[in-house]
Write an enzyme that holds these catalytic residues in place. Structure first.
Site, mmCIF file in Angstrom:
data_model
loop_
_atom_site.group_PDB
_atom_site.id
_atom_site.type_symbol
_atom_site.label_atom_id
_atom_site.label_comp_id
_atom_site.label_asym_id
_atom_site.label_seq_id
_atom_site.Cartn_x
_atom_site.Cartn_y
_atom_site.Cartn_z
ATOM 1 N N GLN A 184 -2.342 -22.240 -40.013
ATOM 2 C CA GLN A 184 -2.539 -23.471 -41.271
ATOM 3 C C GLN A 184 -3.259 -24.593 -40.679
ATOM 4 O O GLN A 184 -3.661 -25.491 -40.163
ATOM 5 C CB GLN A 184 -0.292 -24.160 -41.169
ATOM 6 N N CYS A 219 0.795 -20.618 -50.690
ATOM 7 C CA CYS A 219 0.055 -21.284 -50.986
ATOM 8 C C CYS A 219 -0.437 -21.885 -52.582
ATOM 9 O O CYS A 219 -1.813 -22.538 -52.997
ATOM 10 C CB CYS A 219 -1.248 -21.117 -50.225
#
Length: 480
Positions: free
Chosen positions: A291, A428
């Site tokens: 991430q 996302c």
């Protein structure tokens, strides 16, 4: 009807900006034509320069060059190279990567909330009331009123740069092959800018990727050499950069990346970085996935596992899965939650990242790590014969964290067939998430809870974490 702007490459128009849309632009109209406008805010009247405007195209694209009637949420862009207004004043274009930098932080959160809602309505089939029942808006991850929250800078632990024809560090303009030289990256953590990469000669290098862990451990610089370069010239280019970086106060590791197979050749240091969360340490090799936001690993782990734990889906001895598992960010806490009597299936498509997961979780005997396509693995027999041969795997709970394109219909179908009681879905991309919500709905599943986090300040991107359950277990009802 005005003359078609396609007749003049630098055509300028004046438009009133409509609603924000997914993808970092707003929608405007001119003579019935839809124009996707970047660097605008809904409600503004602006002058735009058309960047894509073929006469037979369904829509055009444009950048704002001057603001005639601004909105109250407009602020001065923090990064001159990414500011469309300053770029237009000097006859240039801005670099990509900070397309919301002209909007106040509260304004950004409001626009991202609108995008999530619109995608769930249009692609997910949810009514406005159903969305209200599960979603309270996009959340900032920094404490209210802190300088970090107000500025939204210094959060990227991973940055990819291009290289100009003259060998200088740069970034691409939006939807362009043009590379513009830069001398800072304000969104990056300080360790990235401390390398002062813009001072180096990157001749022979095509792409520069930097991983600088938020825990302060050593950074890694990955270099991809230009296509067609001889092996000798490529080696010289990598060595030159490595030697230059060796003189930095905290020198990073340097490695050459083979983009065809993901393999790396170490020039100095090591080919991986050490990432950490509150309870675990992870090795991430080369360009393996992690991430980007410095707080994202902990924020997303807390949200996803929090949903499953609160619902009683992660009891001792439970059978769970982590799909698109990467280096094991979710796998490790899942293993803790189900204990040594439970089981965790960790599936990752990338061979290199799957090898990282094996190293990171070698001591967790309840974890089975499989490298391959998720839909294929879900249909395979269980490793341990707890039932008749050939029976599909069954899970009590699943963490699903697919790439930007989403899980897709085939994965959703295979996942539903494994009969979990709940799925924590980390996404996302709101559009891909909306489509997958509809696939789950068609299979009799419902959206029970949803949180969204602004883990990409000053960009249009947003991360969501959802709890999906079978229809009989509650959740919002589809329909308008």
């Amino acid at each position: 009807m005005s003359t078609s702007p396609s007749e003049t490459p630098a055509a300028r128009l004046t438009v009133t900006v409509g609603p924000v849309a997914h993808g970092g632009h707003c929608v405007a109209r001119h003579d019935g034509r839809v124009i996707f406008v970047r660097h605008a805010i809904p409600g503004e009247t602006v002058e735009i320069a058309l960047t894509e405007h073929d006469a037979d195209a369904k829509f055009w694209r444009a950048d704002v060059t001057r603001v005639l009637e601004p909105q109250a949420t407009r602020v001065e862009h923090f990064w001159p190279e990414a500011d469309a207004l300053r770029a237009a004043a000097r006859g240039a274009v801005p670099v990509g990567g900070a397309e919301f930098g002209h909007i106040s932080r509260p304004g950004q959160l409001a626009l991202k909330t609108s995008v999530v809602r619109e995608q769930l309505e249009r692609l997910g089939g949810l009514s406005a009331g159903a969305i209200d029942a599960v979603f309270g808006g996009v959340e900032d991850v920094d404490a209210p009123g802190t300088p970090e929250q107000q500025a939204g800078l210094g959060w990227r632990t991973r940055v990819a740069f291009a290289v100009t024809p003259g060998g200088k560090l740069g970034m691409h303009a939006h939807r362009s092959h043009d590379v513009l030289a830069i001398r800072e990256m304000p969104l990056a953590v300080p360790a990235v800018n401390a390398l002062r990469l813009w001072e180096l000669d990157f001749t022979g290098i095509e792409r520069v990727e930097v991983a600088a862990p938020a825990n302060g451990s050593a950074a890694l610089v990955l270099l991809s050499t230009r296509e067609g370069l001889s092996e000798k010239a490529a080696g010289h280019a990598v060595t030159r950069v490595s030697r230059a970086l060796a003189g930095r106060e905290e020198p990073p590791s340097v490695a050459r990346l083979n983009p065809e197979n993901g393999g790396i050749t170490i020039a100095s240091g090591r080919g991986w970085v050490r990432e950490t969360t509150a309870d675990h340490e992870f090795r991430v090799t080369g360009d393996g996935f992690w991430q980007i936001h410095r707080k994202a690993p902990q924020v997303l782990t807390d949200a996803a596992l929090g949903f499953l734990l609160a619902g009683g889906h992660l009891d001792d001895g439970a059978s769970v899965a982590d799909l698109y598992a990467g280096a094991g960010l979710f796998t490790a806490p899942l293993a803790d939650a189900v204990g040594p009597e439970g089981s965790v299936l960790s599936v990752e498509g990338s061979p290199g990242t799957s090898r990282d997961a094996r190293k990171n979780l070698h001591a967790a005997t309840q974890v089975e790590i499989v490298q391959g396509r998720v839909e294929r693995i879900l249909g395979a027999p269980a490793r341990q014969a707890r039932s008749a041969a050939g029976q599909r795997r069954h899970f009590d709970a699943v963490v699903l964290d697919p790439p930007r394109a989403g899980a897709g219909k085939a994965v959703v179908k295979a996942l539903v067939a494994s009969s979990p009681s709940a799925i924590a879905y980390v996404s996302c991309d709101p559009a891909a998430f909306g489509r997958d919500v509809q696939y789950f709905a068609n299979a009799g599943w419902r959206l029970k809870k949803l949180r969204a986090f602004d883990l990409y300040p000053h960009t249009h991107h947003v991360e969501t974490v959802a709890l999906l359950v079978p229809a009989g277990a509650g959740g919002v009802v589809l329909g308008r």
